[in-house]
Design an enzyme around this catalytic site. Structure first.
Site, PDB file in Angstrom:
ATOM      1  N   GLU A 238     -11.214   1.584   2.803  1.00 18.65           N
ATOM      2  CA  GLU A 238      -9.815   2.025   2.371  1.00 18.65           C
ATOM      3  C   GLU A 238      -9.423   1.501   0.896  1.00 18.65           C
ATOM      4  O   GLU A 238      -9.031   1.934   0.296  1.00 18.65           O
ATOM      5  CB  GLU A 238      -8.708   1.794   3.386  1.00 18.65           C
ATOM      6  CG  GLU A 238      -8.701   2.800   4.484  1.00 18.65           C
ATOM      7  CD  GLU A 238      -8.459   4.284   4.206  1.00 18.65           C
ATOM      8  OE1 GLU A 238      -7.910   4.425   3.193  1.00 18.65           O
ATOM      9  OE2 GLU A 238      -9.044   5.179   4.940  1.00 18.65           O
TER      10      GLU A 238
ATOM     11  N   GLN B  28      -7.972   5.249  -5.400  1.00 16.88           N
ATOM     12  CA  GLN B  28      -8.314   5.579  -6.703  1.00 16.88           C
ATOM     13  C   GLN B  28      -9.581   5.905  -6.884  1.00 16.88           C
ATOM     14  O   GLN B  28      -9.946   5.829  -8.220  1.00 16.88           O
ATOM     15  CB  GLN B  28      -7.322   4.988  -7.964  1.00 16.88           C
ATOM     16  CG  GLN B  28      -6.016   4.884  -7.745  1.00 16.88           C
ATOM     17  CD  GLN B  28      -5.238   6.223  -7.952  1.00 16.88           C
ATOM     18  OE1 GLN B  28      -5.148   6.552  -9.099  1.00 16.88           O
ATOM     19  NE2 GLN B  28      -5.034   6.798  -6.950  1.00 16.88           N
ATOM     20  N   THR B  29     -10.535   5.949  -5.892  1.00 18.74           N
ATOM     21  CA  THR B  29     -11.799   6.244  -6.212  1.00 18.74           C
ATOM     22  C   THR B  29     -12.476   7.315  -5.332  1.00 18.74           C
ATOM     23  O   THR B  29     -12.109   7.202  -4.084  1.00 18.74           O
ATOM     24  CB  THR B  29     -12.517   4.716  -5.952  1.00 18.74           C
ATOM     25  OG1 THR B  29     -11.841   3.682  -6.578  1.00 18.74           O
ATOM     26  CG2 THR B  29     -13.977   4.924  -6.400  1.00 18.74           C
TER      27      THR B  29
ATOM     28  N   LEU C 226     -17.541  -1.036  -9.669  1.00 16.10           N
ATOM     29  CA  LEU C 226     -16.517  -0.025  -8.897  1.00 16.10           C
ATOM     30  C   LEU C 226     -15.278   0.140  -9.541  1.00 16.10           C
ATOM     31  O   LEU C 226     -14.508   1.114  -9.474  1.00 16.10           O
ATOM     32  CB  LEU C 226     -16.502  -0.620  -7.451  1.00 16.10           C
ATOM     33  CG  LEU C 226     -15.794   0.364  -6.406  1.00 16.10           C
ATOM     34  CD1 LEU C 226     -16.415   1.628  -6.344  1.00 16.10           C
ATOM     35  CD2 LEU C 226     -15.805  -0.512  -5.051  1.00 16.10           C
TER      36      LEU C 226
ATOM     37  N   TYR D 241       0.422   3.409   1.872  1.00 15.19           N
ATOM     38  CA  TYR D 241      -0.668   4.164   2.361  1.00 15.19           C
ATOM     39  C   TYR D 241      -1.574   3.555   3.155  1.00 15.19           C
ATOM     40  O   TYR D 241      -2.046   3.875   4.253  1.00 15.19           O
ATOM     41  CB  TYR D 241      -1.478   5.102   1.257  1.00 15.19           C
ATOM     42  CG  TYR D 241      -2.552   5.520   1.553  1.00 15.19           C
ATOM     43  CD1 TYR D 241      -2.751   6.521   2.464  1.00 15.19           C
ATOM     44  CD2 TYR D 241      -3.707   5.012   1.167  1.00 15.19           C
ATOM     45  CE1 TYR D 241      -3.867   7.000   2.962  1.00 15.19           C
ATOM     46  CE2 TYR D 241      -4.995   5.274   1.735  1.00 15.19           C
ATOM     47  CZ  TYR D 241      -5.129   6.393   2.538  1.00 15.19           C
ATOM     48  OH  TYR D 241      -6.304   6.734   3.121  1.00 15.19           O
TER      49      TYR D 241
ATOM     50  N   ASP E  94      -1.430   9.844   1.376  1.00 17.41           N
ATOM     51  CA  ASP E  94      -2.013   9.757  -0.098  1.00 17.41           C
ATOM     52  C   ASP E  94      -1.673  10.750  -1.004  1.00 17.41           C
ATOM     53  O   ASP E  94      -1.081  11.791  -0.787  1.00 17.41           O
ATOM     54  CB  ASP E  94      -3.555   9.389   0.221  1.00 17.41           C
ATOM     55  CG  ASP E  94      -4.447  10.516   0.261  1.00 17.41           C
ATOM     56  OD1 ASP E  94      -3.743  11.515   1.036  1.00 17.41           O
ATOM     57  OD2 ASP E  94      -5.477  11.017  -0.021  1.00 17.41           O
TER      58      ASP E  94
ATOM     59  N   CYS F 299      -7.556  22.132  -0.385  1.00 20.21           N
ATOM     60  CA  CYS F 299      -6.245  22.312  -1.215  1.00 20.21           C
ATOM     61  C   CYS F 299      -6.232  21.371  -2.371  1.00 20.21           C
ATOM     62  O   CYS F 299      -5.376  20.297  -2.437  1.00 20.21           O
ATOM     63  CB  CYS F 299      -5.254  21.850  -0.277  1.00 20.21           C
ATOM     64  SG  CYS F 299      -3.637  22.132  -0.818  1.00 20.21           S
TER      65      CYS F 299
ATOM     66  N   CYS G 294      -7.673  28.778  -1.255  1.00 25.00           N
ATOM     67  CA  CYS G 294      -7.222  29.054  -0.249  1.00 25.00           C
ATOM     68  C   CYS G 294      -7.721  29.889   0.970  1.00 25.00           C
ATOM     69  O   CYS G 294      -7.622  30.002   1.881  1.00 25.00           O
ATOM     70  CB  CYS G 294      -5.741  29.828  -0.585  1.00 25.00           C
ATOM     71  SG  CYS G 294      -4.642  28.738  -1.606  1.00 25.00           S
TER      72      CYS G 294
ATOM     73  N   CYS H 156       1.037  28.656   4.821  1.00 24.88           N
ATOM     74  CA  CYS H 156       1.560  27.716   3.781  1.00 24.88           C
ATOM     75  C   CYS H 156       2.527  28.285   2.893  1.00 24.88           C
ATOM     76  O   CYS H 156       2.349  29.705   2.384  1.00 24.88           O
ATOM     77  CB  CYS H 156       0.138  27.800   2.722  1.00 24.88           C
ATOM     78  SG  CYS H 156       0.447  26.654   1.306  1.00 24.88           S
TER      79      CYS H 156
END
Length: 367
Positions: A45, A50-51, A88, A125, A143, A195, A201, A210
């Site tokens: 996590e 952001q990766t 990273l 998160y 997230d 998504c 879709c 949806c």
DNA sequence: GAATCGTGGAA
DNA sequence: TTTCCAAGATT
């Protein structure tokens, strides 16, 4: 808000995820039981912040071989920790992870969400994600993927993150009903693979219900956010050599590339004084180094000084043979790699004393 | 609340 | 080539 019941509304996600889910090195085979290694969840996590998944996989595998337990990570040398994170990005995550591992090694795993959130580097998160994925707590982890998915499903206008509290409250019963770990990962996997900003879709198990899809508003939900503006600078990146040693900035505590070793830099400005970037000297071809909010035109240069120069304050002379073990960002790795070019020869510095004083002056990180 | 913090893949 | 942005958190 007149939102539908989440457990029923999201129910198709569970069988869909069981069918299409990717095998990931940190993902348990049995998503209905507590994870056999909560530390693996914690590591994944932090790395995934952001990766993208594909980027994280090789780093995660090497990390778990090198630091297999919280105690081993907590006891590790900080340079070694940064070395394992090298490439990273967002390097403070590595320091947060080491500190969090120390707390876990000393005190054991937290027993509630508040305890997880108190660990360094775990925000709303990540704390909830570790709770759900490692321990099967019904803690809603939203997230960027989940916010996008929920905004479309519920046809929310505006930035869905501003309604985080309502959305967590809405999702929570579905976690308990469909399995905290399974639903948490299903929601994110849907956002990451179906998504997406440009969604498919036709492959979505929730397309029939949806809100954005039914209203024909998928493309406009959620609204685009403005991004930070990028500043551009030009700099010389200097490998200053004397007696088979090189001058380097030791790791800074804060700022860009904190925790990493860096080559000295000289920012090119209009009023460059004598002793600054040597205009007559040509190094290797330059390149552009891009960060989130900074763009550097990098000119690498290898300069040779005569022996006997005093220590430059804020800088350290490091032996050539030890360079490879130092953790560096991509920019500085690149110059380190150039120094191994066969036949490469350093240039003579035109005014070494003036150069060194400039390096002291520009010693601040990310100057 | 805005700014900051890396890198790489994809449109 | 640009632009976007990804399993965000901290200050």
């Amino acid at each position: 808000m007149s939102w539908p019941s989440a457990p029923e509304f999201l129910a198709p996600l569970a069988p869909w995820f069981d069918r299409v889910r990717r095998e990931l090195p940190w993902r348990a085979a049995d998503l209905e039981a507590p994870h056999p290694d909560p530390y693996a969840v914690l590591v994944s996590e932090l790395m995934l912040q952001q990766t993208q998944v594909a980027t994280v996989i090789p780093f995660f595998t090497r990390w778990m071989e090198r630091f297999p337990t919280p105690a081993r990570l907590a006891a590790a040398d900080e340079d070694a920790v940064h070395k394992a994170w090298e490439g990273l990005g967002y390097y403070r995550r590595a320091r947060f992870l080491k500190a969090a591992a120390g707390t876990v090694a000393d005190e054991g795993w937290p027993t509630d969400l508040q305890g997880l959130a108190a660990l360094p580097g775990l925000g709303p998160y990540t704390a909830a994600a570790v709770g759900a994925i490692a321990f099967q707590w019904p803690t809603p982890a939203l997230d960027g993927n989940a916010f996008r998915v929920l905004a479309r499903l519920l046809e929310l206008d505006g930035d869905p993150k501003t309604r985080a509290a309502d959305l967590r409250t809405w999702v929570a019963p579905a976690l308990a009903a469909l399995g905290p770990s399974r639903l948490t990962q299903a929601l994110m996997e849907l956002g990451a693979t179906v998504c997406t900003p440009q969604p498919a879709c036709g492959r979505c198990p929730l397309a029939d219900r949806c809100g954005a899809r039914v209203a024909g508003r998928v493309a406009e939900i959620p609204p685009a956010t403005r991004r930070a503006q990028v500043r551009s600078i030009e700099l010389w990146l200097l490998a200053v050599e004397a007696e088979d040693r090189f001058l380097l900035h030791p790791p800074a505590v804060r700022g860009l590339l904190a925790g990493l070793w860096r080559w000295p830099t000289l920012e090119v400005t209009a009023g460059d004084a004598p002793g600054g970037p040597p205009p007559g000297l040509q190094g290797w071809p330059g390149w552009t180094q891009v960060y989130t909010h900074r763009r550097e035109a990098v000119r690498p240069l290898h300069l040779q000084l005569e022996a006997g120069f005093q220590e430059a304050s804020g800088l350290r002379w490091m032996p050539r043979t030890g360079l490879a073990a130092l953790p560096m960002g991509k920019r500085d790795q690149r110059l380190r790699d150039l120094l191994r070019t066969p036949g490469e020869a350093p240039l003579e510095a035109p005014d070494p004393q003036a150069l060194l004083s400039r390096l002291r002056a520009d010693g601040a990180p990310s100057a």
